[in-house]
Design a protein around this motif. Structure first.
Motif, PDB file in Angstrom:
ATOM      1  N   VAL A  99       0.866  -1.176   0.000  1.00 39.86           N
ATOM      2  CA  VAL A  99       0.000   0.000   0.000  1.00 39.86           C
ATOM      3  C   VAL A  99       0.902   1.225   0.000  1.00 39.86           C
ATOM      4  N   THR A 100       0.686   2.115  -0.967  1.00 42.42           N
ATOM      5  CA  THR A 100       1.536   3.289  -1.123  1.00 42.42           C
ATOM      6  C   THR A 100       0.677   4.538  -1.294  1.00 42.42           C
ATOM      7  N   SER A 101       1.342   5.689  -1.359  1.00 41.06           N
ATOM      8  CA  SER A 101       0.622   6.955  -1.534  1.00 41.06           C
ATOM      9  C   SER A 101       0.710   7.487  -2.955  1.00 41.06           C
ATOM     10  N   SER A 102       1.338   6.722  -3.858  1.00 38.96           N
ATOM     11  CA  SER A 102       1.419   7.151  -5.256  1.00 38.96           C
ATOM     12  C   SER A 102       1.721   5.949  -6.135  1.00 38.96           C
ATOM     13  N   ASP A 103       1.393   6.089  -7.405  1.00 41.60           N
ATOM     14  CA  ASP A 103       1.711   5.015  -8.348  1.00 41.60           C
ATOM     15  C   ASP A 103       3.217   4.877  -8.542  1.00 41.60           C
ATOM     16  N   GLU A 104       3.939   5.990  -8.460  1.00 41.57           N
ATOM     17  CA  GLU A 104       5.399   5.939  -8.615  1.00 41.57           C
ATOM     18  C   GLU A 104       6.007   5.082  -7.505  1.00 41.57           C
ATOM     19  N   ARG A 105       5.536   5.280  -6.277  1.00 38.07           N
ATOM     20  CA  ARG A 105       6.035   4.464  -5.173  1.00 38.07           C
ATOM     21  C   ARG A 105       5.593   3.007  -5.322  1.00 38.07           C
ATOM     22  N   GLY A 121       1.640  -6.916  -6.286  1.00 39.31           N
ATOM     23  CA  GLY A 121       0.737  -5.845  -6.671  1.00 39.31           C
ATOM     24  C   GLY A 121       0.804  -4.726  -5.663  1.00 39.31           C
ATOM     25  N   TYR A 122       0.226  -3.588  -6.023  1.00 39.40           N
ATOM     26  CA  TYR A 122       0.191  -2.471  -5.080  1.00 39.40           C
ATOM     27  C   TYR A 122      -1.152  -1.772  -5.160  1.00 39.40           C
ATOM     28  N   ILE A 123      -1.479  -1.040  -4.092  1.00 37.36           N
ATOM     29  CA  ILE A 123      -2.708  -0.265  -4.019  1.00 37.36           C
ATOM     30  C   ILE A 123      -2.341   1.164  -3.657  1.00 37.36           C
ATOM     31  N   GLU A 125      10.894   9.275  -0.973  1.00 37.55           N
ATOM     32  CA  GLU A 125      10.174   8.483  -1.972  1.00 37.55           C
ATOM     33  C   GLU A 125      10.173   6.993  -1.669  1.00 37.55           C
ATOM     34  N   TYR A 126      11.278   6.449  -1.188  1.00 38.45           N
ATOM     35  CA  TYR A 126      11.315   5.013  -0.939  1.00 38.45           C
ATOM     36  C   TYR A 126      12.531   4.696  -0.074  1.00 38.45           C
ATOM     37  N   GLY A 127      12.492   3.542   0.564  1.00 41.57           N
ATOM     38  CA  GLY A 127      13.643   3.027   1.299  1.00 41.57           C
ATOM     39  C   GLY A 127      14.064   3.874   2.493  1.00 41.57           C
ATOM     40  N   ASN A 128      15.298   3.611   2.933  1.00 40.99           N
ATOM     41  CA  ASN A 128      15.885   4.314   4.068  1.00 40.99           C
ATOM     42  C   ASN A 128      16.735   5.485   3.596  1.00 40.99           C
ATOM     43  N   VAL A 129      16.975   6.415   4.493  1.00 39.83           N
ATOM     44  CA  VAL A 129      17.898   7.515   4.220  1.00 39.83           C
ATOM     45  C   VAL A 129      18.946   7.548   5.325  1.00 39.83           C
TER      46      VAL A 129
END
Length: 415
Positions: A244-250, A261-263, A406-410
């Motif tokens: 589950v993400t907040s954007s299609d890019e993510r 899959g993602y939502i 956007e993704y992962g750790n920083v």
């Protein structure tokens, strides 16, 4: 005379304080260090809470180790520490200051007296290491054959202890050290362990609802540090991750990592506290939207196939939905609450369908080493999306607070 002049020219001048990117002679500990310090009077947004100070380099206890920090991971507990929510971290350890940071890679710089002749201590000055955040007493029955995370002395280093990784040097217990995998950069090694060990326990620590081949897992925040690791572990186990993400890019990032899959949660309106069940029309509209979300899961997994496990660390915004969509007899396991700590759910929907709600906190040392073997064997990779400089530490936390990572750790680099 020429020889004397040459010796003076090559003489190493030891200093009490070195700049961030300066390297002292190995094993020489300066009296002072730079650190981002949180004080109770400064709680608030990251630019206010994290103040750069020059403070005394910590003195070691009998069984402690001093590590020169090379890279430090940014996690949500640093935000909580800065905000002072739900409590000031100084309340956990009693000091009037706090240095956050619960992930690090670095170099062993000094070793406590109790470890120097201990044959069980396998490290030496100069070793490149990862520091994990789990501290326990190592002596009680829970630490020896039980569940170490139930040890009465259990603490998360960098959140419940005064010295964390956002400093040139940090002191840790011997039990917190692992050799840095040689194929990882400082940044990769410094940013993954907290989320990785946490999600390992969430997936494997709670039988009979633990991860198995074919298990269906819903992963909230699929593109984040915890989610990116979870997806890889789930795929490796022959199971199915729905992100589950907040954007299609993510969402596409999650697919690259191995999600089936993602939502995009932005397409639904069922977030926040559970409506009053007695307000029938409001509750009916809410359930209608939740069922739409559930149908999106079915579109990925198959009709009437609900998740066996839901990994939730979002909290108040998602928890009611998590308890609805997990299958009967399934488990909602949560390790945090980034959107708020007050969580609601329909209790009748949980007990009548015998669903399990399970809290989870970091991992045991055994679980941690077992998980890290997959990193060493290159079966799982740390996902680091961005590296910030030392001067950008408050900015990195602000971006996490604003959900613009956007993704992962920083990580924060000190080299």
């Amino acid at each position: 005379m020429k020889k004397i002049a040459l010796e003076l020219e090559n003489e190493i001048v030891l200093k009490d304080l070195y700049e961030i990117y300066e390297t002292p002679p190995l094993g020489y500990t300066p009296a002072l260090m730079y650190a981002y310090v949180i004080r109770p009077e400064n709680h608030g947004t990251p630019d206010k809470a994290f103040q750069l100070e020059i403070i005394a380099t910590p003195k070691l206890g009998f069984n402690e180790v001093l590590v020169r920090v090379m890279s430090a991971g940014v996690n949500y507990n640093g935000l909580w520490a800065g905000l002072g929510e739900p409590a000031s971290p100084t309340a956990f350890h009693g000091k009037d200051f706090h240095i956050a940071g619960s992930d690090a890679s670095g170099i062993i710089w000094e070793i406590g007296e109790g470890l120097k002749n201990n044959p069980e201590f396998k490290f030496k000055i100069g070793d490149e290491v990862i520091v994990h955040c789990g501290q326990t007493c190592g002596l009680c029955q829970e630490c020896n054959g039980g569940n170490p995370m139930l040890c009465e002395s259990q603490k998360i280093w960098g959140y419940e202890t005064p010295y964390g990784s956002f400093a040139q040097y940090t002191k840790v217990r011997a039990q917190q050290l692992l050799l840095k995998p040689k194929h990882l950069t400082w940044a990769e090694a410094g940013g993954y362990m907290l989320t990785y060990a946490t999600v390992w326990r969430m997936l494997y620590g709670f039988a009979p609802n633990d991860l198995k081949p074919g298990t269906n897992v819903l992963v909230w925040g699929g593109s984040g540090g915890l989610g990116a690791t979870a997806i890889q572990l789930i795929k490796l186990a022959g199971a199915n991750a729905v992100a589950v993400t907040s954007s299609d890019e993510r969402g596409e990032k999650c697919m690259e990592l191995g999600a089936v899959g993602y939502i995009n949660r932005q397409k639904f309106n069922c977030w926040g506290a559970l409506p009053d069940i007695n307000k029938k029309e409001e509750y009916k509209e809410y359930l209608k939207e939740v069922r739409k979300f559930g149908s999106a899961i079915w579109n990925i997994l198959g009709k009437k196939v609900n998740p066996d496990i839901v990994l939730d660390h979002i909290g108040s915004q998602t928890f009611p939905v998590s308890t609805y969509v997990v299958k009967s007899g399934g488990m909602v396991v949560f390790c945090g609450a980034t959107s708020g700590f007050n969580m609601s759910f329909d209790a009748s929907f949980v007990w009548m369908r015998q669903k399990r709600i399970q809290g989870s906190h970091f991992s045991s040392l055994f679980e941690l080493h077992k998980a890290n073997k997959l990193i060493e064997d290159k079966k799982i990779r740390p996902v680091i999306s961005r590296e910030f400089s030392w001067d950008e530490l408050p900015l990195a936390h602000q971006k996490m607070l604003d959900n613009t990572i956007e993704y992962g750790n920083v990580v924060i680099n000190l080299v």
